[in-house]
Scaffold this motif. Structure first.
Motif, PDB file in Angstrom:
ATOM      1  N   GLY A 186     -17.403   1.372   2.833  1.00 32.77           N
ATOM      2  CA  GLY A 186     -16.583   1.350   1.636  1.00 32.77           C
ATOM      3  C   GLY A 186     -17.234   1.985   0.420  1.00 32.77           C
ATOM      4  N   LEU A 187     -18.358   2.671   0.595  1.00 39.70           N
ATOM      5  CA  LEU A 187     -19.070   3.271  -0.535  1.00 39.70           C
ATOM      6  C   LEU A 187     -18.350   4.510  -1.047  1.00 39.70           C
ATOM      7  CD1 LEU A 187     -22.720   3.052   0.849  1.00 39.70           C
ATOM      8  CD2 LEU A 187     -21.797   1.745  -1.080  1.00 39.70           C
ATOM      9  N   PRO A 188     -18.564   4.856  -2.323  1.00 39.86           N
ATOM     10  CA  PRO A 188     -18.039   6.130  -2.834  1.00 39.86           C
ATOM     11  C   PRO A 188     -18.603   7.287  -2.021  1.00 39.86           C
ATOM     12  CG  PRO A 188     -18.854   4.757  -4.637  1.00 39.86           C
ATOM     13  CD  PRO A 188     -19.275   4.088  -3.370  1.00 39.86           C
ATOM     14  N   TRP A 189     -17.749   8.280  -1.767  1.00 46.01           N
ATOM     15  CA  TRP A 189     -18.124   9.354  -0.838  1.00 46.01           C
ATOM     16  C   TRP A 189     -17.759  10.708  -1.424  1.00 46.01           C
ATOM     17  CZ3 TRP A 189     -14.590  10.829   3.782  1.00 46.01           C
ATOM     18  CH2 TRP A 189     -15.167  11.873   4.521  1.00 46.01           C
ATOM     19  N   VAL A 190     -18.738  11.622  -1.422  1.00 44.52           N
ATOM     20  CA  VAL A 190     -18.537  13.018  -1.813  1.00 44.52           C
ATOM     21  C   VAL A 190     -18.634  13.868  -0.553  1.00 44.52           C
ATOM     22  CG1 VAL A 190     -19.404  14.964  -3.164  1.00 44.52           C
ATOM     23  CG2 VAL A 190     -19.502  12.639  -4.120  1.00 44.52           C
ATOM     24  N   ALA A 191     -17.575  14.638  -0.269  1.00 42.86           N
ATOM     25  CA  ALA A 191     -17.565  15.561   0.873  1.00 42.86           C
ATOM     26  C   ALA A 191     -17.764  16.969   0.331  1.00 42.86           C
ATOM     27  CB  ALA A 191     -16.254  15.455   1.640  1.00 42.86           C
ATOM     28  N   ASP A 192     -18.914  17.567   0.631  1.00 41.91           N
ATOM     29  CA  ASP A 192     -19.331  18.849   0.067  1.00 41.91           C
ATOM     30  C   ASP A 192     -19.121  19.954   1.097  1.00 41.91           C
ATOM     31  OD1 ASP A 192     -20.724  20.684  -1.712  1.00 41.91           O
ATOM     32  OD2 ASP A 192     -22.425  20.503  -0.339  1.00 41.91           O
ATOM     33  N   PHE A 193     -18.307  20.948   0.747  1.00 40.29           N
ATOM     34  CA  PHE A 193     -17.985  22.055   1.646  1.00 40.29           C
ATOM     35  C   PHE A 193     -18.658  23.336   1.163  1.00 40.29           C
ATOM     36  CE2 PHE A 193     -14.675  19.046   2.530  1.00 40.29           C
ATOM     37  CZ  PHE A 193     -14.299  19.263   3.853  1.00 40.29           C
ATOM     38  N   ARG A 194     -19.628  23.826   1.925  1.00 38.85           N
ATOM     39  CA  ARG A 194     -20.234  25.112   1.596  1.00 38.85           C
ATOM     40  C   ARG A 194     -19.316  26.264   2.000  1.00 38.85           C
ATOM     41  NH1 ARG A 194     -24.566  22.468   4.169  1.00 38.85           N
ATOM     42  NH2 ARG A 194     -24.650  23.980   5.869  1.00 38.85           N
ATOM     43  N   ASP A 195     -18.447  26.037   2.972  1.00 40.28           N
ATOM     44  CA  ASP A 195     -17.437  27.004   3.411  1.00 40.28           C
ATOM     45  C   ASP A 195     -16.146  26.245   3.686  1.00 40.28           C
ATOM     46  OD1 ASP A 195     -18.970  29.507   3.618  1.00 40.28           O
ATOM     47  OD2 ASP A 195     -20.069  28.467   5.212  1.00 40.28           O
ATOM     48  N   PRO A 196     -14.997  26.930   3.648  1.00 41.43           N
ATOM     49  CA  PRO A 196     -13.765  26.275   4.079  1.00 41.43           C
ATOM     50  C   PRO A 196     -13.845  25.880   5.551  1.00 41.43           C
ATOM     51  CG  PRO A 196     -13.296  28.310   2.887  1.00 41.43           C
ATOM     52  CD  PRO A 196     -14.774  28.303   3.177  1.00 41.43           C
ATOM     53  N   TRP A 197     -12.974  24.978   5.937  1.00 41.54           N
ATOM     54  CA  TRP A 197     -12.926  24.513   7.321  1.00 41.54           C
ATOM     55  C   TRP A 197     -11.783  25.236   8.035  1.00 41.54           C
ATOM     56  CZ3 TRP A 197     -13.242  18.571   8.701  1.00 41.54           C
ATOM     57  CH2 TRP A 197     -13.220  18.402  10.081  1.00 41.54           C
ATOM     58  N   THR A 198     -10.575  24.717   7.953  1.00 49.25           N
ATOM     59  CA  THR A 198      -9.458  25.342   8.674  1.00 49.25           C
ATOM     60  C   THR A 198      -8.943  26.590   7.976  1.00 49.25           C
ATOM     61  OG1 THR A 198      -7.814  23.950   7.567  1.00 49.25           O
ATOM     62  CG2 THR A 198      -8.762  23.125   9.612  1.00 49.25           C
ATOM     63  N   LEU A 463     -19.005   8.056 -10.312  1.00 50.48           N
ATOM     64  CA  LEU A 463     -18.320   7.363  -9.221  1.00 50.48           C
ATOM     65  C   LEU A 463     -18.787   5.917  -9.101  1.00 50.48           C
ATOM     66  CD1 LEU A 463     -18.321  10.085  -6.415  1.00 50.48           C
ATOM     67  CD2 LEU A 463     -16.400   9.381  -7.860  1.00 50.48           C
ATOM     68  N   VAL A 464     -20.098   5.695  -9.202  1.00 50.58           N
ATOM     69  CA  VAL A 464     -20.639   4.347  -9.076  1.00 50.58           C
ATOM     70  C   VAL A 464     -20.171   3.471 -10.239  1.00 50.58           C
ATOM     71  CG1 VAL A 464     -22.779   3.000  -9.129  1.00 50.58           C
ATOM     72  CG2 VAL A 464     -22.614   5.027  -7.678  1.00 50.58           C
ATOM     73  N   GLU A 465     -20.178   4.027 -11.437  1.00 49.82           N
ATOM     74  CA  GLU A 465     -19.729   3.256 -12.597  1.00 49.82           C
ATOM     75  C   GLU A 465     -18.254   2.913 -12.481  1.00 49.82           C
ATOM     76  OE1 GLU A 465     -20.781   5.718 -15.878  1.00 49.82           O
ATOM     77  OE2 GLU A 465     -22.956   5.449 -15.563  1.00 49.82           O
ATOM     78  N   ALA A 466     -17.453   3.864 -12.012  1.00 48.14           N
ATOM     79  CA  ALA A 466     -16.026   3.590 -11.826  1.00 48.14           C
ATOM     80  C   ALA A 466     -15.809   2.508 -10.780  1.00 48.14           C
ATOM     81  CB  ALA A 466     -15.300   4.875 -11.424  1.00 48.14           C
ATOM     82  N   ARG A 467     -16.583   2.547  -9.702  1.00 45.55           N
ATOM     83  CA  ARG A 467     -16.475   1.505  -8.674  1.00 45.55           C
ATOM     84  C   ARG A 467     -16.863   0.151  -9.258  1.00 45.55           C
ATOM     85  NH1 ARG A 467     -16.400   1.644  -3.109  1.00 45.55           N
ATOM     86  NH2 ARG A 467     -15.209   3.562  -3.544  1.00 45.55           N
TER      87      ARG A 467
END
Length: 476
Positions: A186-198, A463-467
């Motif tokens: 349930g932790l805040p999560w950042v998904a970092d994309f160096r390139d597009p996926w689909t 993100l942590v402060e908002a949570r």
């Protein structure tokens, strides 16, 4: 760990001692985040079967960083001999099974290459697996790392605790690991994309597989607190496809680490106008138009082949292909072209600093080449050498032009490439390419890795402060 740092579990399958340009973003995040209040707990691939190792990169990690390396699952028939020292290695901290830590970089140079037996039946099975992997290894070849990585990530959370999660791709399996750990914690999560996926140019073309990957990607986009990427064009593409589910979309560009270039002695080729390229070539990004232009210049006597050198470090021909090497041979440029293969990062920096001209050869497809900024462009910036960019209009070309870094020519315009090479050669003859090409202050503020780590730390703090505020409100 009572040092006031907040723990960040970072899923980064490709991480030093694995080398290459793809590891730099995760490495520099880990290097600089402790300066801004965050300790990376890196969950990475144990590179027992990886061929491109650069243990010197581990020397950049500060002592606060903890790295756990997890070996991917492989069928026994594919597994090669593994030495006992490879059981569990961490840069700092301890290994997955509580084994004592090793100082980062120590004892890595002697790791075995992981080659397997040459028995005929096994060789045939491996060949079959390579053909079948497009239908089995989804979304990428690292999916066999998924289950061990999720298991180890849960152990790390239980052992160290964390305030947030970050997954960085490629491979895209990293985001599936991040998704599983987000659902677990349930932790805040950042998904970092160096390139597009689909939306990537390099897709499988298998309809059912691409539909499955779109479902995977949508789940990541929906559940990540922040989708982070490296160019505005990539962000626009994500927004157009998944704007209905993305909570927040941010851009932190790739960049350069000025510290990498300090004290590095340039590697020069004396008496020759030297063009240098670092990175990977493949079908849509190849040097053949440049090679043909050089051949024409030599044939008409515009340049002296004895005073010209083209140096390529990285992957000159993608595995299974020989078109670029064939072109060098057919054009009889063996005395002009130097193919160096994979080199340690420090030598790559020395090559860049010793060049007269740096080559940026981008994808020819306008849809992707225009949106993509190769990570090498930022290292080229830091090398402070002029750039010849063979690029379609787009973000990479705009960076070169905006900061006055060199020339941009269309990647498929043979006459324009020939003319640009000749201009640089003439400038070299007149001594105009000697000395560094300083960067404007804005480029330092926008593209230095340390400043980018600061921006990421501020995002994580938010993100942590908002949570925390949300939890406090729910408790009233």
């Amino acid at each position: 760990m009572a040092d006031g740092l907040k723990n960040l579990l970072m899923v980064a399958c490709y991480f030093p001692p694995i080398g290459g340009g793809g590891v730099q973003r995760a490495l520099k995040m880990a290097k600089y985040l402790p300066q801004f209040g965050w300790r990376p707990l890196v969950l990475a691939l144990d590179p027992v079967w990886h061929v491109s190792l650069d243990p010197t990169l581990l020397e950049e990690l500060p002592p606060e960083v903890v790295v756990h390396r997890v070996r991917e699952w492989r069928p026994r028939v594919l597994a090669g001999p593994v030495g006992p020292a490879r059981a569990a290695v961490t840069a700092t901290g301890t290994g997955p099974e509580g084994t004592p830590s090793q100082e980062h970089g120590a004892a890595l140079a002697g790791w075995p290459s992981g080659r397997w037996s040459a028995a005929g039946w096994r060789r045939r099975f491996v060949q079959w697996m390579k053909r079948a992997r497009m239908y089995v290894l989804i979304p990428d070849d690292r999916i066999l790392w998924y289950v061990p990585a999720v298991r180890e990530g849960r152990r790390m959370l239980a052992r160290y605790g964390a305030r947030a999660l970050l997954s960085t791709s490629g491979p895209y399996t990293d985001h599936l690991v991040g998704l599983a750990l987000r659902r677990h914690s349930g932790l805040p999560w950042v998904a970092d994309f160096r390139d597009p996926w689909t939306q990537n140019l390099h897709r499988s073309g298998i309809a059912w597989r691409e539909a499955l990957e779109e479902r995977m990607e949508r789940a990541v986009m929906r559940e990540a607190d922040v989708v982070l990427t490296v160019t505005r064009s990539f962000a626009d593409g994500f927004r157009s496809k998944y704007g209905d589910v993305i909570r927040r979309l941010e851009v932190i560009h790739n960049g350069f680490d000025a510290a990498d270039f300090a004290g590095i002695v340039p590697e020069r080729v004396e008496g020759r106008c030297t063009f240098v390229y670092t990175g990977i070539f493949y079908r849509e990004r190849n040097p053949r138009p440049l090679l043909r232009a050089v051949r024409r210049l030599i044939d008409r006597g515009a340049v002296d082949r004895r005073r010209l050198r083209l140096r390529f470090a990285g992957v000159f021909d993608y595995p299974g292909y020989t078109e670029n090497a064939d072109a060098v041979r057919e054009l009889e440029l063996g005395d002009v072209v130097e193919v160096l293969g994979h080199v340690p990062h420090r030598r790559a920096v020395a090559l860049l600093k010793g060049a007269d001209v740096l080559l940026l050869i981008n994808d020819v497809d306008p849809a992707f080449g225009g949106a993509f900024i190769p990570g090498k462009l930022f290292e080229y910036m830091a090398a402070q050498r002029p750039i010849l960019a063979l690029s379609v209009p787009g973000e990479a070309a705009s960076v070169v032009e905006r900061f006055g870094l060199g020339e941009v020519v269309p990647p498929e315009d043979d006459a324009a490439i020939e003319a640009a090479v000749l201009r640089f050669y003439r400038r070299w003859e007149r001594g105009e390419l000697a000395g560094p090409q300083p960067l404007p202050p804005e480029a330092h503020r926008r593209y230095e890795r340390r400043e980018q780590a600061r921006a990421l730390a501020e995002l994580l703090d938010e993100l942590v402060e908002a949570r925390g505020r949300a939890a406090a409100g729910a408790g009233r």
